[in-house]
Design an enzyme around this catalytic site. Structure first.
Site, short mmCIF file in Angstrom:
data_model
loop_
_atom_site.label_atom_id
_atom_site.label_comp_id
_atom_site.label_asym_id
_atom_site.label_seq_id
_atom_site.Cartn_x
_atom_site.Cartn_y
_atom_site.Cartn_z
N LEU A 25 0.86 -1.18 0.00
CA LEU A 25 0.00 0.00 0.00
C LEU A 25 0.90 1.23 0.00
O LEU A 25 2.01 1.20 0.53
CB LEU A 25 -0.89 0.04 1.25
CG LEU A 25 -1.94 -1.07 1.42
CD1 LEU A 25 -2.64 -0.92 2.76
CD2 LEU A 25 -2.96 -1.04 0.28
N ASP A 26 0.41 2.33 -0.59
CA ASP A 26 1.14 3.59 -0.51
C ASP A 26 1.42 3.94 0.95
O ASP A 26 0.64 3.57 1.85
CB ASP A 26 0.33 4.73 -1.13
CG ASP A 26 0.13 4.59 -2.62
OD1 ASP A 26 0.84 3.78 -3.24
OD2 ASP A 26 -0.76 5.29 -3.15
N LYS A 27 2.48 4.69 1.19
CA LYS A 27 2.82 5.09 2.55
C LYS A 27 1.63 5.72 3.27
O LYS A 27 1.36 5.43 4.45
CB LYS A 27 3.99 6.08 2.53
CG LYS A 27 4.34 6.65 3.91
CD LYS A 27 5.51 7.61 3.83
CE LYS A 27 5.15 8.92 3.15
NZ LYS A 27 4.22 9.75 3.99
#
Length: 223
Positions: free
Chosen positions: A68-70
């Site tokens: 997942l994106d940060k």
């Protein structure tokens, strides 16, 4: 117009809880990743802290299957051994998993549901941003459904058919409803409306590596 990409990157990952474990068995561990924590460590030593780093410290041999994106929170599954990694990894590769996200986006989305079909490519002058590019972009599709309309925002269920980098974030910006708090793709009031990216991986389903039975894991968004 989007804001210029920042020249410096300050990384202050959350530490409480250190690991939020939804499920664990002999094959897998399912985590609820907080917003602000990298899924995997970066090349810079300052970016060493990540969900993977923390997971391996507690579960030696744990392997990352997807990311997942940060700034996106929500469900991530890791494999405890090679066979489980291959079993679940193939399901991601062949789009045999089920998943959806919850997002709060700027403005009132007029329709109740729809499909976004826009090709995405890296914006090389503004990495890691992505952009719609009809010449060199890769096919990207997202289904969406309205959950609720708020005063200045809409709560959506987002179902990615493909899994491109920043797909949900770019697709929502392109239809005029950027995700609240999105530092990459929102500006003005949409950016200021939330202190974090309002995007959460709320459900993930796949076949368990032992026995092949369908399993589904859920996490309520913290917004």
């Amino acid at each position: 117009m989007l804001n210029p990409m920042p020249k410096t990157f300050v990384y202050n990952p959350p530490i409480d809880p250190w690991l939020d474990i939804i499920h664990e068995d002999d094959d897998i561990v399912v985590f609820n990743k907080p917003s602000g924590l990298l899924s995997v460590p970066g090349k810079d030593p300052a970016l060493a802290d990540s969900l993977q780093t923390r997971a391996v410290a507690r579960f030696p041999g744990a392997g990352t299957i997807h990311r997942l994106d940060k700034d996106t929170s929500g469900i991530i599954v890791m494999a405890k051994h090679k066979a489980a990694h291959g079993h679940i990894g193939k399901q991601f590769e062949y789009r045999q998993t089920t998943k959806f996200y919850i997002a709060r986006v700027w403005g009132h989305v007029a329709e109740d549901e729809g499909l976004i079909d826009l090709p995405l490519a890296t914006d090389w002058e503004n990495k890691p941003r992505q952009e719609v590019n009809h010449e060199r972009g890769r096919p990207s599709q997202t289904r969406w459904e309205v959950i609720a309309r708020e005063d200045k925002a809409t709560r959506l269920k987002l179902i990615p058919i493909t899994g491109r980098t920043h797909q949900l974030r770019v697709h929502m910006k392109e239809i005029g409803h950027p995700i609240l708090g999105d530092e990459f793709y929102a500006t003005g009031d949409a950016l200021a409306a939330a202190d974090r990216l309002q995007l959460h991986a709320a459900e993930l389903g796949f076949r368990h590596p032992t026995g092949g039975e369908p399993v589904v894991f859920r996490s309520e968004p913290p917004f």
